[in-house]
Write an enzyme that holds these catalytic residues in place. Sequence first.
Site, PDB file in Angstrom:
ATOM      1  N   TYR A  16     -52.392  10.491  12.402  1.00  0.00           N
ATOM      2  CA  TYR A  16     -52.021  10.269  10.998  1.00  0.00           C
ATOM      3  C   TYR A  16     -53.127   9.588  10.196  1.00  0.00           C
ATOM      4  CZ  TYR A  16     -47.320  11.388  12.586  1.00  0.00           C
ATOM      5  OH  TYR A  16     -46.226  12.025  13.124  1.00  0.00           O
ATOM      6  N   HIS A  21     -50.231  10.759   3.494  1.00  0.00           N
ATOM      7  CA  HIS A  21     -49.043   9.921   3.659  1.00  0.00           C
ATOM      8  C   HIS A  21     -49.416   8.491   4.074  1.00  0.00           C
ATOM      9  CE1 HIS A  21     -44.862  10.310   3.124  1.00  0.00           C
ATOM     10  NE2 HIS A  21     -44.466  10.467   4.361  1.00  0.00           N
ATOM     11  N   TYR A  65     -42.628   3.983  11.779  1.00  0.00           N
ATOM     12  CA  TYR A  65     -42.686   5.301  11.148  1.00  0.00           C
ATOM     13  C   TYR A  65     -42.052   5.211   9.768  1.00  0.00           C
ATOM     14  CZ  TYR A  65     -44.662   7.394  15.273  1.00  0.00           C
ATOM     15  OH  TYR A  65     -45.493   7.682  16.303  1.00  0.00           O
ATOM     16  N   ASN A  67     -39.871   6.745   7.795  1.00  0.00           N
ATOM     17  CA  ASN A  67     -38.466   6.792   7.361  1.00  0.00           C
ATOM     18  C   ASN A  67     -37.642   5.607   7.846  1.00  0.00           C
ATOM     19  OD1 ASN A  67     -38.508   7.604   9.987  1.00  0.00           O
ATOM     20  ND2 ASN A  67     -37.294   9.450   9.695  1.00  0.00           N
ATOM     21  N   ASP A  92     -47.697   6.478  -1.061  1.00  0.00           N
ATOM     22  CA  ASP A  92     -48.269   7.690  -1.642  1.00  0.00           C
ATOM     23  C   ASP A  92     -47.229   8.329  -2.558  1.00  0.00           C
ATOM     24  OD1 ASP A  92     -47.028  10.190   0.272  1.00  0.00           O
ATOM     25  OD2 ASP A  92     -47.004   8.183   1.125  1.00  0.00           O
ATOM     26  N   ASN A 113     -39.403   8.928   1.484  1.00  0.00           N
ATOM     27  CA  ASN A 113     -38.574   8.474   2.613  1.00  0.00           C
ATOM     28  C   ASN A 113     -38.752   6.998   2.940  1.00  0.00           C
ATOM     29  OD1 ASN A 113     -37.544  11.031   2.924  1.00  0.00           O
ATOM     30  ND2 ASN A 113     -38.989  11.603   4.531  1.00  0.00           N
TER      31      ASN A 113
END
Length: 190
Positions: A16, A21, A65, A67, A92, A113
């Site tokens: 990532y 994101h 993470y 969410n 973002d 999210n």
Amino acid sequence: MEKYLIVGLGNIGDEYENTRHNTGFMVLDAFAKASNIHFDDKRYGFVAETSLKGRKVFLLKPSTYMNLSGNAVRYWLNKENIDQSHLLVISDDVALALGAFRLKGSGSNGGHNGLGHIQQLIGQNYARLRMGIGNDFPRGMQVDWVLGKYDEEDMKILQPSIDTACEIIKSFVLAGIDITMNQYNKLGKK
């Protein structure tokens, strides 16, 4: 001593790194580097501490993470007994052009999210800095876009906004949300 919690949203893991994101993480990394401080792996996230003119500042990159970001935010607010008015979350935003940004004192999650989960746990009354990542993707390809990596050209556009975001963090801590919004939001329009 007044305490502040600055949260950058993203996903943990090499795959990532430098993705759209993870723009929130990138802002905190830049701030930590400029402040010569390092992140430690702690409960629910990577945390760095510094102080600005007698105010204690905690930087948090949640390891939950995206969410489930609210778990980390709620935990650190409670653990350090930080007033919610001293919380700034950096995320973002596909609704803003690359390099644009918008600072708000409260509001909806805008379909994000991470912000959505934070809102579920602590409500809407916290400051957020939305960093534009653009939305130059075909219909139905949003996930691929936000999890795509920035290229060199993107970074030329984004880097000045990351630098400005570091200034916004300082201003938020030292001058408060209203003065900071008045000073910086006009710069964030692209």
